[in-house]
Design an enzyme around this catalytic site. Sequence first.
Site, short mmCIF file in Angstrom:
data_model
loop_
_atom_site.label_atom_id
_atom_site.label_comp_id
_atom_site.label_asym_id
_atom_site.label_seq_id
_atom_site.Cartn_x
_atom_site.Cartn_y
_atom_site.Cartn_z
N GLU A 215 0.76 -1.08 0.00
CA GLU A 215 -0.13 0.03 -0.13
C GLU A 215 0.88 1.35 0.13
O GLU A 215 0.63 2.32 -0.60
CB GLU A 215 -0.96 -0.08 1.32
CG GLU A 215 -2.06 -1.09 1.26
CD GLU A 215 -3.01 -0.85 0.16
OE1 GLU A 215 -3.37 0.38 -0.35
OE2 GLU A 215 -3.68 -1.89 -0.35
N SER A 495 -53.03 -22.94 32.47
CA SER A 495 -52.89 -23.37 33.85
C SER A 495 -51.64 -23.14 34.71
O SER A 495 -51.63 -23.19 35.57
CB SER A 495 -53.06 -24.79 33.80
OG SER A 495 -54.27 -25.18 33.26
#
Length: 800
Positions: A215, A495
């Site tokens: 780079e 329940s």
Amino acid sequence: MLFKRKPSRKKVTRKKKTVRKKARATKSSRSKTKRSTKRQAGLLRRWWRGLLAVGLLGLLLTFAYSIHLSQSVRVAFDGKRWSIPARVFARPLELYVGAQISDEQLRYELGLLGYRAVSKVSDNAQWSESNGVYQIASRAFEFWDGPQWGQKLRVVLQNDQVVELDDAGTRQSLDIVRLEAPSIGSIYPAHREDRILVRRSEIPDHLVAALLAVEDRRFYEHWGIDPRGLARAMFNNLRAGRVVQGGSTLTQQLVKNFLLSSERSITRKVNEALMAFIVESRYSKDEILEAYANEIFLGQDRERSIHGFGLAAQFYFNRPLHELRLHETALLVGMVKGASYYNPRRNPERAKTRRNVVLTAMADQGYITQAQAERAKKAPLGVTQQGKVKDHRYPAFIQMVRDQLRRDYHDEDLTSEGLRIFTTLDPWAQRQASVSANEQLSLIESQRKINKGTLEMAMVMVSPQGGEVRALLGSRNPSSAGFNRALLAQRPIGSLVKPAVYLAALAQPGRYSLTTLLNDKAVDIKMPNGSRWQPKNYDKKEYGNVPLYQGLMRSLNLSTVDLGLSVGLENVVEMVEKLGITEGKAQPYPSLLLGAVSLSPVEVAQMYQTIAAGGYRAPLRAIREVLDAKNQPLQRYGLEVTQVVDNKPVFVLESAMKQVVDQGTARGLKRYLGENPNLAGKTGTTDDLRDSWYAGFGGDHVAVVWVGRDDNKPTGLTGSSGALPIYGQTLRRLGYSPLMQDPPSGVSYEWVDESADLLAGPNCSESIRLPFIQGSEPKRSRACAGGGSSRSGLLDRLFN
């Protein structure tokens, strides 16, 4: 002699005039020339003055603009450069002699942390195993109570238990060791950028070398702009006939990514060059490298962008950056050119080719030898199958964490201050719950000819004493970030409300005990709106006089209604709220007795946590500690416990709920856990079989499971056929501690008749041993001839 004629005066006069005219003309011409020259000189002077003024103005504007750019750079670099998301961690795995840990679990937890299996441990984050003996080199980690240094451990497992734990070098026994807490996600800002900041000292030298090689070769020589590099790139691109090399320096790339937009224009390029020069003049090369390493874009994880090498190391390799090897850092550097194009999961061959280009460049420029490059080229890519840092692995739990944090922090603090949040999540329990849910739902759909994927579910698992959330599923798909049913789905609980009804009665030991007879007969109640409420048992039968414990064990609606009306609806509502349900949710209507109240699975878990803890309510919590970015404690989320119900009636209720598992509606658990699970629980089913519920607890867990359809259509499933199998399979895979609680003071066991409010000897047929609060035991007894089993015919007849 001849004489010349004297010219006339007129001729002389004309001649003089002509001479004078010519002289004047010459003088005038000269004057005009001089004046023209003067004018030209003046114009030139004025032009130069204007040009100088424009130049000075341009310099002033450039200087002012440079000051503006310099200020922008200073503010960006000297201030808070990035919004750092809060990092969320699961609970750390604790190792100690006696800890219940299987080989499968230990390997899973090590994999979650990114530890590598090797033949011989030589570095941190490695492990090896031989005949149940594990050698583990742990990492250092900063916990909320201080740092823990990395160490080499020797762990011996036998029969899914730690039997030896010592220092691998000295063989000195260790009391307890925590592995580091695994990262399970982050809380992001709106732009969805994520990163893990790294210091320059944490960036491997071979990663820096790879960056420079491909780079910016002259990074340590230029001042932000590299004319030679630009010329070289232009030459190579012209020779190739396409763009094969970029001319931007690392500094220019940093400026473009960090300070500028992606717009392609001359203005942006000029700004980029000026700002690159400013950055180089203000900051050191190491500071620039550090900023670049944290800013660079290296991939996308759904809607979240992966920035920086620190996070990329975790995302692609499941390890910290400093642990990456040469071929792995070369792969990441290769992705700088195009993170999507060179994505190693989607395009492995393309990524490998690019990695090898980086390695070749490093060798050509002398950063590594040719032999090192060739060895690295032969290595596999080594990326994990999926991103380690995916928060969508635990989206439902992360949502709960976020909701709880909002009570104490602003959203901006959570998404930008780099907080470290330590939670209660048990990754192993979460995995077992998720696998079990998918297995059982797929099996149910297959057996009952239900379209695949029709059924949905939610599950919550918490610790009984502290209310710590160990696992939470908001969907059968654990990575789904959609509707979180565990937190948000409000469904009738059926329940599951009944234990609160029975507890309200047992809290009055002068009136009720487990053998109090209930009237299991039809009722017909006129409601305020003129309608009739006529509940029925699930099997549409009536059973006459039924002992209280059997009413709960068999989940008899008519018995429960009889009890609830006797106790009083207001008392039932009060008990529901004591157990942890928000005030006002339960209304004093008769239908409440059979579950006509809509709650989320998390709310139900809170109610059952209070029961499992003996009447001590601990608000459910998903967070243990919060640290700031400098690892300083901000807030502790300590244990908050309030006794809301006396422990004696709760213990008696728990005994009846154990009967639900042993002989009642939840006896199907025995298919998964054996004949004597020693657990307590309750099934729940709503009208038209729309909702299937199960809530159960043991010595180390409380769990609630819901199964249903998002369109609220009937599933055809009861609590025992839908939700219970998921709970049973989860415990079979996970393991559990049974209930081993001694009765509190003031409670004693008595042998009683199974079907009457009578004492009976242990040798009497049809007798059972039940707990009673002192003074509530039956006052009469029946004689029996002896022999027979304490669990015999009646219960068998009731269920056959």
